[in-house]
Design a protein around this motif. Structure first.
Motif, PDB file in Angstrom:
ATOM      1  N   ASP A 118      49.567  15.884 -10.328  1.00 35.31           N
ATOM      2  CA  ASP A 118      50.140  16.977 -11.121  1.00 35.31           C
ATOM      3  C   ASP A 118      49.833  16.842 -12.610  1.00 35.31           C
ATOM      4  OD1 ASP A 118      51.344  18.022  -8.797  1.00 35.31           O
ATOM      5  OD2 ASP A 118      53.039  16.640  -9.016  1.00 35.31           O
ATOM      6  N   MET A 119      48.946  15.924 -12.957  1.00 31.54           N
ATOM      7  CA  MET A 119      48.653  15.662 -14.362  1.00 31.54           C
ATOM      8  C   MET A 119      48.155  16.906 -15.101  1.00 31.54           C
ATOM      9  SD  MET A 119      46.511  12.534 -15.897  1.00 31.54           S
ATOM     10  CE  MET A 119      46.095  12.479 -17.614  1.00 31.54           C
ATOM     11  N   GLY A 120      47.356  17.733 -14.454  1.00 34.50           N
ATOM     12  CA  GLY A 120      46.814  18.941 -15.085  1.00 34.50           C
ATOM     13  C   GLY A 120      47.891  19.892 -15.557  1.00 34.50           C
ATOM     14  N   LYS A 121      48.934  20.056 -14.741  1.00 35.19           N
ATOM     15  CA  LYS A 121      50.047  20.932 -15.124  1.00 35.19           C
ATOM     16  C   LYS A 121      50.717  20.418 -16.388  1.00 35.19           C
ATOM     17  CE  LYS A 121      51.410  21.748 -10.335  1.00 35.19           C
ATOM     18  NZ  LYS A 121      52.487  21.516  -9.384  1.00 35.19           N
ATOM     19  N   VAL A 122      50.951  19.115 -16.426  1.00 37.44           N
ATOM     20  CA  VAL A 122      51.646  18.503 -17.562  1.00 37.44           C
ATOM     21  C   VAL A 122      50.778  18.582 -18.821  1.00 37.44           C
ATOM     22  CG1 VAL A 122      52.701  16.382 -18.446  1.00 37.44           C
ATOM     23  CG2 VAL A 122      52.920  16.958 -16.025  1.00 37.44           C
ATOM     24  N   VAL A 123      49.498  18.275 -18.682  1.00 39.06           N
ATOM     25  CA  VAL A 123      48.591  18.330 -19.839  1.00 39.06           C
ATOM     26  C   VAL A 123      48.557  19.737 -20.419  1.00 39.06           C
ATOM     27  CG1 VAL A 123      46.176  18.157 -20.567  1.00 39.06           C
ATOM     28  CG2 VAL A 123      47.164  16.375 -19.147  1.00 39.06           C
ATOM     29  N   GLY A 124      48.532  20.754 -19.564  1.00 39.87           N
ATOM     30  CA  GLY A 124      48.525  22.142 -20.036  1.00 39.87           C
ATOM     31  C   GLY A 124      49.748  22.470 -20.871  1.00 39.87           C
ATOM     32  N   LEU A 125      50.912  22.007 -20.428  1.00 45.12           N
ATOM     33  CA  LEU A 125      52.153  22.263 -21.175  1.00 45.12           C
ATOM     34  C   LEU A 125      52.185  21.481 -22.488  1.00 45.12           C
ATOM     35  CD1 LEU A 125      54.751  22.155 -18.250  1.00 45.12           C
ATOM     36  CD2 LEU A 125      53.999  24.171 -19.518  1.00 45.12           C
ATOM     37  N   VAL A 126      51.763  20.240 -22.432  1.00 42.48           N
ATOM     38  CA  VAL A 126      51.822  19.372 -23.615  1.00 42.48           C
ATOM     39  C   VAL A 126      50.810  19.817 -24.669  1.00 42.48           C
ATOM     40  CG1 VAL A 126      51.423  17.028 -24.448  1.00 42.48           C
ATOM     41  CG2 VAL A 126      52.745  17.394 -22.367  1.00 42.48           C
ATOM     42  N   LYS A 127      49.617  20.180 -24.230  1.00 42.69           N
ATOM     43  CA  LYS A 127      48.545  20.542 -25.165  1.00 42.69           C
ATOM     44  C   LYS A 127      48.961  21.691 -26.082  1.00 42.69           C
ATOM     45  CE  LYS A 127      43.604  21.065 -25.385  1.00 42.69           C
ATOM     46  NZ  LYS A 127      42.357  20.988 -24.648  1.00 42.69           N
ATOM     47  N   ALA A 128      49.669  22.666 -25.527  1.00 39.59           N
ATOM     48  CA  ALA A 128      50.113  23.806 -26.330  1.00 39.59           C
ATOM     49  C   ALA A 128      51.085  23.362 -27.426  1.00 39.59           C
ATOM     50  CB  ALA A 128      50.780  24.836 -25.436  1.00 39.59           C
ATOM     51  N   GLU A 129      51.883  22.354 -27.135  1.00 38.18           N
ATOM     52  CA  GLU A 129      52.899  21.914 -28.096  1.00 38.18           C
ATOM     53  C   GLU A 129      52.372  20.961 -29.160  1.00 38.18           C
ATOM     54  OE1 GLU A 129      57.315  20.743 -27.519  1.00 38.18           O
ATOM     55  OE2 GLU A 129      56.532  21.242 -25.531  1.00 38.18           O
ATOM     56  N   VAL A 130      51.387  20.140 -28.810  1.00 39.34           N
ATOM     57  CA  VAL A 130      50.933  19.114 -29.753  1.00 39.34           C
ATOM     58  C   VAL A 130      49.606  19.459 -30.415  1.00 39.34           C
ATOM     59  CG1 VAL A 130      52.142  17.283 -28.522  1.00 39.34           C
ATOM     60  CG2 VAL A 130      49.739  17.684 -28.042  1.00 39.34           C
ATOM     61  N   ALA A 131      49.110  20.667 -30.190  1.00 43.21           N
ATOM     62  CA  ALA A 131      47.804  21.068 -30.703  1.00 43.21           C
ATOM     63  C   ALA A 131      47.611  20.698 -32.165  1.00 43.21           C
ATOM     64  CB  ALA A 131      47.601  22.563 -30.519  1.00 43.21           C
ATOM     65  N   GLY A 132      46.598  19.875 -32.421  1.00 44.61           N
ATOM     66  CA  GLY A 132      46.257  19.494 -33.782  1.00 44.61           C
ATOM     67  C   GLY A 132      47.134  18.417 -34.376  1.00 44.61           C
ATOM     68  N   ARG A 133      48.162  17.989 -33.671  1.00 42.51           N
ATOM     69  CA  ARG A 133      49.086  17.020 -34.246  1.00 42.51           C
ATOM     70  C   ARG A 133      49.091  15.689 -33.507  1.00 42.51           C
ATOM     71  NH1 ARG A 133      54.680  19.701 -34.766  1.00 42.51           N
ATOM     72  NH2 ARG A 133      54.331  20.114 -32.573  1.00 42.51           N
ATOM     73  N   ALA A 134      48.260  15.570 -32.464  1.00 37.77           N
ATOM     74  CA  ALA A 134      48.169  14.319 -31.716  1.00 37.77           C
ATOM     75  C   ALA A 134      46.807  14.243 -31.037  1.00 37.77           C
ATOM     76  CB  ALA A 134      49.287  14.237 -30.683  1.00 37.77           C
ATOM     77  N   ASP A 135      46.328  13.028 -30.840  1.00 36.14           N
ATOM     78  CA  ASP A 135      45.071  12.803 -30.149  1.00 36.14           C
ATOM     79  C   ASP A 135      45.313  12.995 -28.655  1.00 36.14           C
ATOM     80  OD1 ASP A 135      42.627  11.962 -29.222  1.00 36.14           O
ATOM     81  OD2 ASP A 135      42.975   9.838 -29.639  1.00 36.14           O
ATOM     82  N   MET A 136      44.655  13.980 -28.072  1.00 33.58           N
ATOM     83  CA  MET A 136      44.903  14.303 -26.666  1.00 33.58           C
ATOM     84  C   MET A 136      44.462  13.171 -25.738  1.00 33.58           C
ATOM     85  SD  MET A 136      46.697  16.916 -26.228  1.00 33.58           S
ATOM     86  CE  MET A 136      46.570  17.044 -24.453  1.00 33.58           C
ATOM     87  N   GLY A 137      43.548  12.334 -26.160  1.00 31.85           N
ATOM     88  CA  GLY A 137      43.153  11.185 -25.351  1.00 31.85           C
ATOM     89  C   GLY A 137      44.322  10.233 -25.169  1.00 31.85           C
ATOM     90  N   GLU A 138      45.020   9.957 -26.273  1.00 27.84           N
ATOM     91  CA  GLU A 138      46.192   9.075 -26.209  1.00 27.84           C
ATOM     92  C   GLU A 138      47.326   9.746 -25.438  1.00 27.84           C
ATOM     93  OE1 GLU A 138      47.165   7.983 -30.228  1.00 27.84           O
ATOM     94  OE2 GLU A 138      45.146   7.224 -30.591  1.00 27.84           O
ATOM     95  N   VAL A 139      47.521  11.035 -25.663  1.00 30.82           N
ATOM     96  CA  VAL A 139      48.566  11.773 -24.953  1.00 30.82           C
ATOM     97  C   VAL A 139      48.287  11.748 -23.452  1.00 30.82           C
ATOM     98  CG1 VAL A 139      49.597  14.064 -24.602  1.00 30.82           C
ATOM     99  CG2 VAL A 139      49.136  13.244 -26.918  1.00 30.82           C
ATOM    100  N   SER A 140      47.035  11.916 -23.082  1.00 29.45           N
ATOM    101  CA  SER A 140      46.642  11.904 -21.679  1.00 29.45           C
ATOM    102  C   SER A 140      46.956  10.542 -21.042  1.00 29.45           C
ATOM    103  CB  SER A 140      45.147  12.220 -21.580  1.00 29.45           C
ATOM    104  OG  SER A 140      44.765  12.374 -20.248  1.00 29.45           O
ATOM    105  N   GLN A 141      46.680   9.467 -21.775  1.00 27.98           N
ATOM    106  CA  GLN A 141      46.999   8.124 -21.268  1.00 27.98           C
ATOM    107  C   GLN A 141      48.493   7.963 -21.044  1.00 27.98           C
ATOM    108  OE1 GLN A 141      44.869   5.775 -20.273  1.00 27.98           O
ATOM    109  NE2 GLN A 141      43.211   7.201 -20.734  1.00 27.98           N
ATOM    110  N   LEU A 142      49.290   8.495 -21.988  1.00 27.25           N
ATOM    111  CA  LEU A 142      50.742   8.417 -21.863  1.00 27.25           C
ATOM    112  C   LEU A 142      51.228   9.184 -20.626  1.00 27.25           C
ATOM    113  CD1 LEU A 142      53.566   7.679 -22.988  1.00 27.25           C
ATOM    114  CD2 LEU A 142      53.433   9.758 -24.369  1.00 27.25           C
ATOM    115  N   ILE A 143      50.675  10.374 -20.412  1.00 26.63           N
ATOM    116  CA  ILE A 143      51.049  11.175 -19.251  1.00 26.63           C
ATOM    117  C   ILE A 143      50.701  10.424 -17.969  1.00 26.63           C
ATOM    118  CG2 ILE A 143      50.557  13.304 -17.969  1.00 26.63           C
ATOM    119  CD1 ILE A 143      50.091  14.655 -20.735  1.00 26.63           C
ATOM    120  N   LYS A 144      49.500   9.841 -17.955  1.00 31.11           N
ATOM    121  CA  LYS A 144      49.067   9.102 -16.771  1.00 31.11           C
ATOM    122  C   LYS A 144      50.017   7.940 -16.470  1.00 31.11           C
ATOM    123  CE  LYS A 144      44.638   8.785 -16.165  1.00 31.11           C
ATOM    124  NZ  LYS A 144      43.238   8.387 -16.304  1.00 31.11           N
TER     125      LYS A 144
END
Length: 148
Positions: free
Chosen positions: A117-143
Motif C-alpha cells: 500500500d506504499m503508493g497510496k501513502v506516498v500519494g497522500l504525503v507528497k501533496a502535503e510535503v511538496a518542496g519541503r522534504a526530500d521525497m527519497g527520505e520520506v519514502s524510506q520512512l514510509i517503507k
C-alpha cells in the motif's frame, strides 16, 4: 509575489550588484522553468515552479555525491553553492517530527496495512510535503513504518 517574479527581481539585483556566480544560477533556474513552459505549452504556477526547483535540487545533490566519490572537491563545492542558491527559493523545510506525523496520518487515512500500500501513502504525503522534504527520505520512512 510569485516565484517567477521573485527570480526575475533577484536576477536584476544580481546583475546590478555584479554577482556573476549567483546570476548564472538564477539564469539556469529561469531557463529550466522556461524550457518546461515551452515543452508543455503552459504557464507554470508556483507549485509547478517548486517541482522544477525540487528536480534541480535533486540533480545537485546527486552531482555532489558523484563528484565527491570521484575526488573532485572543486566541482562538489560549486554544486553546493548552486544548491544553496536554489534552496533560497524553496519553502522552509519540515522538521523530522512533522514529517513523521504527516506520514502517520497518511497511513491512517489510506488504511495502508503493508508495503503493497506504499503508493497510496506516498500519494497522500507528497501533496502535503511538496518542496519541503526530500521525497527519497520520506519514502524510506514510509517503507519502515509499513514494515517493508
Amino acid at each position: 509575489m510569485s516565484l517567477k517574479h521573485r527570480l526575475t527581481e533577484d536576477m536584476k539585483a544580481a546583475m546590478k550588484g555584479g554577482d556573476k556566480p549567483r546570476l548564472a544560477i538564477i539564469r539556469l533556474v529561469n531557463a529550466a522553468i522556461k524550457q518546461r513552459e515551452v515543452d508543455e505549452r503552459i504557464e507554470l504556477d508556483d507549485p509547478q515552479v517548486l517541482a522544477t526547483l525540487e528536480k534541480m535540487q535533486k540533480q545537485r545533490r546527486d552531482s555532489i555525491t558523484a563528484y565527491r566519490d570521484a575526488g573532485r572537491e572543486d566541482l562538489a563545492t560549486q554544486e553546493e553553492y548552486e544548491l544553496g542558491v536554489i534552496r533560497e527559493y524553496m519553502p522552509a523545510p519540515l522538521e523530522a517530527a512533522e514529517i513523521e506525523a504527516i506520514v502517520t496520518r497518511a497511513i491512517a487515512a489510506s488504511g495502508a496495512a503493508g508495503p503493497r500500500d506504499m503508493g497510496k501513502v506516498v500519494g497522500l504525503v507528497k501533496a502535503e510535503v511538496a518542496g519541503r522534504a526530500d521525497m527519497g527520505e520520506v519514502s524510506q520512512l514510509i517503507k519502515r513504518k509499513l514494515g517493508g
